[in-house]
Design an enzyme around this catalytic site. Structure first.
Site, PDB file in Angstrom:
ATOM      1  N   ASP A 172       1.061  -1.386  -0.179  1.00  0.00           N
ATOM      2  CA  ASP A 172       0.105   0.436  -0.075  1.00  0.00           C
ATOM      3  C   ASP A 172       1.013   1.143   0.262  1.00  0.00           C
ATOM      4  O   ASP A 172       1.526   1.699   1.065  1.00  0.00           O
ATOM      5  CB  ASP A 172      -1.192   0.374   1.291  1.00  0.00           C
ATOM      6  N   HIS A 188       0.582   8.275   3.964  1.00  0.00           N
ATOM      7  CA  HIS A 188       0.768   7.165   5.025  1.00  0.00           C
ATOM      8  C   HIS A 188       2.364   7.400   5.362  1.00  0.00           C
ATOM      9  O   HIS A 188       2.916   6.717   6.353  1.00  0.00           O
ATOM     10  CB  HIS A 188       0.988   6.036   4.846  1.00  0.00           C
ATOM     11  N   ILE A 228      -1.195   8.875   8.717  1.00  0.00           N
ATOM     12  CA  ILE A 228      -1.450   7.807   9.714  1.00  0.00           C
ATOM     13  C   ILE A 228      -1.201   7.001   9.209  1.00  0.00           C
ATOM     14  O   ILE A 228      -0.528   6.638   8.314  1.00  0.00           O
ATOM     15  CB  ILE A 228      -3.439   7.819   9.202  1.00  0.00           C
ATOM     16  N   GLY A 232      -5.255   1.795   7.850  1.00  0.00           N
ATOM     17  CA  GLY A 232      -6.009   1.235   8.080  1.00  0.00           C
ATOM     18  C   GLY A 232      -5.991  -0.302   8.601  1.00  0.00           C
ATOM     19  O   GLY A 232      -6.142  -1.555   9.617  1.00  0.00           O
TER      20      GLY A 232
END
Length: 284
Positions: free
Chosen positions: A187, A192, A207, A210
């Site tokens: 990803d 991120h 962040i 998830g």
């Protein structure tokens, strides 16, 4: 262009070859925080090739595939990618994931729900190898501003935790470099990793993915409530309720019931802000 749910659901499934080996497993496990303490025999099952077992959430990154990207390119789906969020994830295991494998992933849009101001697109991926089915993933994609096309609203899928103290509560520290390591499993979203990109997206800093939180929480459940046995997991489902930042701490609460563990995950440093909710691990 509005979503054409009938066209999306009736489209032919897409098949993709998946290949993975022990290095992919080890990288994924390190990316979700395994290996601390490095010499702990329990942790070596996640990091040492001679003892390796596979956490079922590895299914979300096997072969480097990104289900969200595949769902957005399906016929009948034409949405603003900037308005897309990963809303929820389910992995159902048909048998333990092998340390190395060659498999075929067959994906299709299983459902499209009209939530009024948003749409929820459910992408289903079935993975099988020469010995038969391995796992099924359902990825819920939340597309803001894409509702109102007249479709079914769909289920609410809310799971309230029991009204009692949890049976287990553990904390898992998120390293400052956790997202940088996890993204190597496939990803590459700059949200991120790139502070400037994260700021434009409305966050104070990058962040955590998830699905990294998703893997961290399943590992905590396996290690705490399932005797460290990954083969006991039958399915794992969650809804992504909020963000967590590298450097923060996850608080994982678990309520045990017959054949299942209900779970919540919150960000300790921000007054237990929700991160994962409606979370259930079904097991044997």
């Amino acid at each position: 262009m509005p979503i054409d749910a009938a066209k999306a659901i009736s489209a032919e499934p897409r098949s993709t070859a998946l290949t993975w080996g022990h290095k992919d497993i080890q990288l994924y496990h390190l990316g979700i925080g395994a290996g601390i303490p490095a010499t702990d025999p329990e942790e070596l099952r996640y990091t040492l090739e001679s003892r390796l077992h596979v956490l079922p959430s590895f299914a979300t990154v096997a072969g480097g595939g990104m289900a969200v990207a595949g769902g957005m390119s399906a016929p009948g789906i034409d949405v603003d990618l900037a308005a897309v969020l990963h809303g929820g994830q389910t992995v159902e295991l048909h048998r333990p994931i092998p340390v190395s494998g060659d498999a075929t992933q067959t994906s299709k849009v299983a459902a499209v729900y009209d939530k009024g101001k948003a749409a929820v697109i459910v992408l289903r991926s079935d993975v099988a190898d020469a010995d038969g089915p391995l796992w099924t993933c359902d990825t819920q994609i939340f597309a803001r501003g894409e509702g109102g096309f007249g479709g079914e609203r769909g289920p609410s899928d809310r799971v309230e935790p029991p009204a009692r103290e949890p049976d287990h509560t553990v904390q898992r520290a998120i390293r400052e470099d956790q997202a940088l390591l996890y993204r190597l499993s496939g990803d590459w979203n700059p949200l991120h990793a790139d502070p400037a990109f994260a700021e434009v997206a409305g966050f104070e800093r990058p962040i955590l993915h998830g699905l990294c939180s998703y893997g961290m929480v399943l590992k905590a459940v396996v290690d705490t409530a399932l005797d460290g046995d990954v083969a006991r997991v039958r399915s794992y489902t969650t809804r992504f309720a909020g963000v967590v930042y590298p450097g923060e701490t996850l608080r994982v609460r678990m309520w045990r019931d017959e054949g299942r563990v209900q779970v919540t995950a919150t960000a300790v440093e921000r007054d237990d802000a929700p991160v994962l909710t409606d979370t259930v691990v079904d097991h044997v």
